[in-house]
Motif scaffolding. Structure first.
Motif, PDB file in Angstrom:
ATOM      1  N   GLU A  19      33.267  46.312  42.706  1.00 60.06           N
ATOM      2  CA  GLU A  19      32.745  47.543  42.110  1.00 60.06           C
ATOM      3  C   GLU A  19      32.645  48.669  43.119  1.00 60.06           C
ATOM      4  OE1 GLU A  19      31.065  49.862  38.946  1.00 60.06           O
ATOM      5  OE2 GLU A  19      32.227  48.007  38.981  1.00 60.06           O
ATOM      6  N   GLN A  20      32.288  48.383  44.368  1.00 61.13           N
ATOM      7  CA  GLN A  20      32.038  49.430  45.356  1.00 61.13           C
ATOM      8  C   GLN A  20      33.307  49.975  46.007  1.00 61.13           C
ATOM      9  OE1 GLN A  20      31.042  46.248  45.391  1.00 61.13           O
ATOM     10  NE2 GLN A  20      30.583  45.496  47.444  1.00 61.13           N
ATOM     11  N   VAL A  34      29.658  42.402  35.773  1.00 63.76           N
ATOM     12  CA  VAL A  34      29.565  42.834  37.173  1.00 63.76           C
ATOM     13  C   VAL A  34      28.355  42.191  37.832  1.00 63.76           C
ATOM     14  CG1 VAL A  34      29.307  44.789  38.743  1.00 63.76           C
ATOM     15  CG2 VAL A  34      30.682  45.035  36.668  1.00 63.76           C
ATOM     16  N   ASP A  35      28.583  41.573  38.979  1.00 63.73           N
ATOM     17  CA  ASP A  35      27.493  41.059  39.808  1.00 63.73           C
ATOM     18  C   ASP A  35      26.926  42.238  40.586  1.00 63.73           C
ATOM     19  OD1 ASP A  35      25.941  40.028  41.927  1.00 63.73           O
ATOM     20  OD2 ASP A  35      27.093  38.168  41.974  1.00 63.73           O
ATOM     21  N   GLU A  36      25.717  42.660  40.246  1.00 64.87           N
ATOM     22  CA  GLU A  36      25.151  43.870  40.831  1.00 64.87           C
ATOM     23  C   GLU A  36      24.873  43.723  42.327  1.00 64.87           C
ATOM     24  OE1 GLU A  36      25.070  46.574  39.295  1.00 64.87           O
ATOM     25  OE2 GLU A  36      25.429  45.883  37.242  1.00 64.87           O
ATOM     26  N   VAL A  37      24.742  42.488  42.816  1.00 64.17           N
ATOM     27  CA  VAL A  37      24.453  42.277  44.238  1.00 64.17           C
ATOM     28  C   VAL A  37      25.731  42.322  45.071  1.00 64.17           C
ATOM     29  CG1 VAL A  37      23.505  40.684  45.951  1.00 64.17           C
ATOM     30  CG2 VAL A  37      22.383  40.945  43.727  1.00 64.17           C
ATOM     31  N   GLY A  62      28.866  43.024  43.879  1.00 60.83           N
ATOM     32  CA  GLY A  62      29.869  43.955  43.388  1.00 60.83           C
ATOM     33  C   GLY A  62      31.067  43.279  42.745  1.00 60.83           C
ATOM     34  N   ARG A  97      33.513  41.843  40.157  1.00 61.10           N
ATOM     35  CA  ARG A  97      33.770  42.182  38.765  1.00 61.10           C
ATOM     36  C   ARG A  97      34.484  41.000  38.113  1.00 61.10           C
ATOM     37  NH1 ARG A  97      37.575  46.804  39.780  1.00 61.10           N
ATOM     38  NH2 ARG A  97      37.451  47.327  37.567  1.00 61.10           N
TER      39      ARG A  97
END
Length: 267
Positions: free
Chosen positions: A27-28, A51-54, A56, A58
């Protein structure tokens, strides 16, 4: 540095399948252009994006895909490798523990004898250098069930095996470390690549014990405790026969130099 990436995968679904794909950049990562498609016998397949928010990562989840010929196609042009935040307190706990492929409890005595005390950037580099010097890169020499201790005994493997052994030795000496799946311009033979991020003070620094690709050109796909959390294809139920995979990763201009003697961050 601009990178051009692609991955094309084919498989045969033999019975209704649920599976997760992990082939897109994290994601980043700054994406200038991106295309992702999944088809079955030429028809578009519905995909759930998670998405794994930690980390990133996908993930793309396929559910109840009928039998047929499955094709996955991904292309992207990106301008960076995907930087991450500093080391969190939770990550310091999570990434110093054993995991599916990092059976460090079987290698603690080995770590003490082979790498001794490990501290700071140079200590992390020394562990990666030890693995590089003692393990041979041999395509097809390991299986999907091999863990770090298997690689230590066999003294050969591929990138994920190099990474798992490096993770085990670092964690056994108290250094939080995680596996990063990535695109790696310059890698030969070309494939998805696995490297190691280790915690040095409050930063994640990357080492590649295979030394097969320059680290400044890496592009993050995702990260986790080991390969069980970063696989490009995981089948949860049903029947699927993997057929082909083609991966490409190139940069505009010349590849950056990397002697693997200093620390680098992905970003």
């Amino acid at each position: 540095m601009r990178r051009h990436l692609s991955a094309d995968l084919t498989a045969t679904v033999t019975s209704p399948v649920e599976a997760t794909l992990g082939v897109t950049v994290a994601e980043q990562v700054t994406r200038q252009d991106e295309s992702f498609s999944v088809t079955l016998d030429g028809q578009e397949v519905e995909v759930q994006d998670v998405v794994d928010e930690v980390s990133g990562t996908r993930w793309h989840v396929l559910r109840d895909v009928a039998p047929g010929e499955l094709s996955v196609s991904y292309t992207a042009t990106v301008s960076d490798g995907g930087a991450v935040a500093g080391v969190s307190p939770l990550e310091r706990v999570r990434y110093v523990r054993p995991s599916r492929y990092v059976d460090l409890d079987r290698l603690e005595a080995v770590a003490r004898a082979e790498v001794g005390d490990v501290a700071g950037e140079q200590g992390v580099l020394d562990v990666a250098s030890w693995v590089h010097d003692h393990i041979r890169y041999v395509v097809g020499s390991s299986t999907v069930t091999d863990g770090a201790s298997d690689t230590y005994l066999a003294r050969k493997g591929v990138c994920r095996d190099f990474a798992h052994l490096t993770l085990a030795l670092l964690r056994a000496r108290g250094i939080p470390a995680r596996l990063v799946a990535c695109y790696a311009p310059g890698l030969a033979p070309m494939d998805f690549h696995a490297v190691v991020e280790a915690a040095v003070e409050d930063r994640w620094v990357v080492v590649d014990p295979t030394r097969l690709a320059p680290r400044p050109s890496l592009v993050r796909i995702g990260g986790g405790a080991d390969a069980s959390e970063t696989s490009f294809l995981t089948v949860h139920s049903g029947g699927l026969s993997f057929n082909t995979l083609q991966v490409s990763a190139v940069v505009d201009g010349d590849l950056p130099a990397d002697d693997h003697l200093g620390t680098v961050t992905i970003g």
